[in-house]
Design an enzyme around this catalytic site. Structure first.
Site, PDB file in Angstrom:
ATOM      1  N   THR A 147       0.799  -1.230   0.000  1.00 26.34           N
ATOM      2  CA  THR A 147       0.000   0.000   0.000  1.00 26.34           C
ATOM      3  C   THR A 147       0.834   1.283   0.000  1.00 26.34           C
ATOM      4  OG1 THR A 147      -1.801  -1.125   1.100  1.00 26.34           O
ATOM      5  CG2 THR A 147      -1.760   1.275   1.308  1.00 26.34           C
ATOM      6  N   ASN A 168       5.910  -0.981   3.794  1.00 22.83           N
ATOM      7  CA  ASN A 168       4.993  -0.310   4.734  1.00 22.83           C
ATOM      8  C   ASN A 168       5.685  -0.015   6.054  1.00 22.83           C
ATOM      9  OD1 ASN A 168       2.873  -0.347   2.920  1.00 22.83           O
ATOM     10  ND2 ASN A 168       1.994  -2.238   3.732  1.00 22.83           N
ATOM     11  N   HIS A 314      -2.985  -1.836  -5.629  1.00 16.02           N
ATOM     12  CA  HIS A 314      -2.514  -3.201  -5.906  1.00 16.02           C
ATOM     13  C   HIS A 314      -3.721  -4.109  -5.946  1.00 16.02           C
ATOM     14  CE1 HIS A 314      -3.510  -3.837  -1.764  1.00 16.02           C
ATOM     15  NE2 HIS A 314      -2.754  -2.790  -1.442  1.00 16.02           N
ATOM     16  N   HIS A 427      -1.147  -9.362  -0.649  1.00 14.03           N
ATOM     17  CA  HIS A 427      -0.552  -8.684  -1.802  1.00 14.03           C
ATOM     18  C   HIS A 427       0.839  -8.274  -1.386  1.00 14.03           C
ATOM     19  CE1 HIS A 427      -1.202  -4.833   0.254  1.00 14.03           C
ATOM     20  NE2 HIS A 427      -2.315  -5.391   0.679  1.00 14.03           N
TER      21      HIS A 427
HETATM   22 ZN   LIG Z   1      -3.290  -1.283  -0.272  1.00 14.30          ZN
END
Ligand SMILES: [Zn+2]
Length: 491
Positions: A147, A168, A314, A427
């Site tokens: 993200t 992240n 994503h 993801h």
């Molecule tokens: Zn995300």
């Protein structure tokens, strides 16, 4: 932009986006000529009659042929004479009807995997698709398909190695200080995000949540009125309404660039995987929000003026069925203690302490994984970061740990066997994996209606937005010619 376009062009663009082929009567005419000239009742005739009829017939055929050629010639001539008018059918940018200057609204629906738009009826999203331009097989995220790295690539046009948000969460390699999703100190966030570029040009920007938007950079100070502090509990409807309220401001105060962010359907995707009815419901809600937005813009008479770019960061893939790899299973070849591991899955990132050569760690890990003796070992391959495929662009930052593992789609890496909940969604995998793709849908004066474009990486979006706003952007990893290939030429 768009000072005085001809109304004819506008009408033809709106009503018939595809050129019609309606100027071909010659073929029918030729057909009837041939049918008419065929002799019918020449049986039982004398030789002279036959000769006479033959001569007449030959003359007739010759005449018909001449007439036919003449017809063809003139129709060809008139066709070529009319061809310049067909260039008028080439779509051009549409003029602004109410706004003083272009406005771009960049919307992210987190984890909106490409294809989710077909999970249920999405009339509002499909309205944008059919009247706008869509990446036909989805938008390609950057690696790692996480993200924060992706949202920041979208607004800077840079790969994570260059914008600094390489995961992240990560550690500063010099100080050991942790970066988290709550870190707003400018030192972490490199590059120049779009809101900064926009205010540098004397225009206004507004952010209703976006990773990095609360960071003070250059002339962007995250002003109270135009920059929302992240709070996941704000109802999505309120976020849309705040964006709509910006269009009620005096025209000089309307931000030229706005962001809008929704946590869904990523939130559900992690819990239940991409194929659960909860995802379908989340998509229906996102579509309803897009409807609320479109309706609000229409009420204000600006829907056709505003450029809406709807993207995700994503995709999502299901993780289940014992697709697990345990680092402790490699112990006979090499011990990987938890404090070497900066992230496990789907991006395995390892920083061995001084005295342990990354090349040696990589060699031993791969020897174990290829031995056939490690469960699911063949689904993980480990690299020194500089040996990763260059298409991943994941080496040129000392924030990136020196040992990186690429995990096959849907597999997960964990330290040791546990009772942890196995099934859900994830993801972060290689961005060449199709399930990691997301959406790109753009609707506005400079986007052709009903156009499909090939998939592209999200680092192109920064240049696209600066082109639409007609401002000079910072250097990016995107291509300078990309906007021209996607946007309509000026009217
Ligand atoms: Zn995300």
């Amino acid at each position: 932009m768009g000072s005085d376009p001809s109304p004819e062009v506008l009408n033809s663009t709106k009503l018939s986006p595809l050129p019609t082929h309606d100027e071909d009567p010659p073929s029918t005419a030729l057909l009837s000529f041939n049918t008419d000239s065929s002799p019918s009742d020449s049986h039982k005739s004398t030789p002279s009659t036959i000769l006479f009829i033959s001569l007449t017939l030959i003359s007739c055929i010759a005449f018909s042929a001449a007439a036919a050629f003449a017809f063809l010639f003139f129709s060809a001539a008139s066709a070529s004479a009319s061809s310049p008018t067909s260039s008028l059918h080439t779509p051009k940018s549409r003029p602004l009807l109410k706004l003083n200057r272009p406005v771009v609204l960049l919307i992210s629906s987190d984890g909106f995997r490409f294809g989710y738009q077909f999970k249920t009826l999405t009339p509002n999203i499909h309205r944008l698709i059919s009247n706008g331009t869509e990446a036909e097989t989805g938008l390609i995220p950057v690696f790692p398909t996480l993200t924060f790295p992706n949202h920041y690539s979208i607004v800077t046009g840079l790969y994570p190695a260059y914008h600094g948000i390489i995961n992240n969460h990560f550690l500063d390699p010099q100080t050991g200080e942790p970066f988290t999703m709550q870190s707003h100190e400018p030192k972490w966030w490199l590059g120049e995000p779009l809101w900064e570029t926009v205010v540098n040009h004397g225009l206004k920007a507004a952010t209703y949540f976006w990773p990095g938007s609360e960071v003070h950079k250059g002339s962007w100070t995250c002003p109270v009125k135009y920059c929302m502090q992240y709070n996941s509990s704000v109802p999505f409807d309120d976020r849309v309404d705040t964006i709509l309220n910006y269009f009620d401001l005096p025209s000089d105060d309307i931000p030229s660039f706005m962001t809008l962010y929704f946590e869904d359907p990523d939130h559900q995707g992690h819990q239940v995987g991409p194929d659960d009815p909860e995802i379908t419901e989340a998509i229906a809600r996102i579509d309803r929000l897009m409807g609320r937005l479109i309706h609000g813009l229409e009420e204000r008479g600006v829907f056709e003026d505003v450029t809406i770019i709807m993207v995700g960061d994503h995709g999502m893939v299901g993780t289940c069925d014992k697709k697990l790899i345990f680092l402790d299973d490699l112990a006979s070849w090499i011990q990987i203690p938890p404090d070497w591991v900066h992230s496990y899955t789907p991006l395995l990132a390892i920083r061995p302490p001084a005295g342990n050569s990354p090349a040696d760690v990589v060699a031993k890990m791969n020897e174990a994984l290829k031995s056939g003796k490690v469960e699911n070992g063949k689904y993980l391959r480990v690299y020194r970061k500089e040996d990763l495929p260059s298409r991943l662009h994941y080496a040129a930052s000392d924030r990136i740990p020196p040992v990186i593992g690429l995990i096959e789609e849907g597999y997960k890496v964990e330290q040791k066997r546990s009772n942890r909940r196995e099934c859900g969604g994830a993801h972060g995998y290689d961005n060449s994996i199709f399930s990691m793709r997301t959406i790109f849908i753009a609707h506005g004066p400079q986007f052709e209606r009903g156009r499909k474009i090939p998939s592209f990486e999200n680092v192109q979006i920064y240049n696209l937005v600066t082109s639409i706003l007609n401002i000079k952007g910072a250097p990016t990893n995107g291509s300078a010619s990309f906007p021209e290939s996607v946007l309509l030429p000026p009217a």
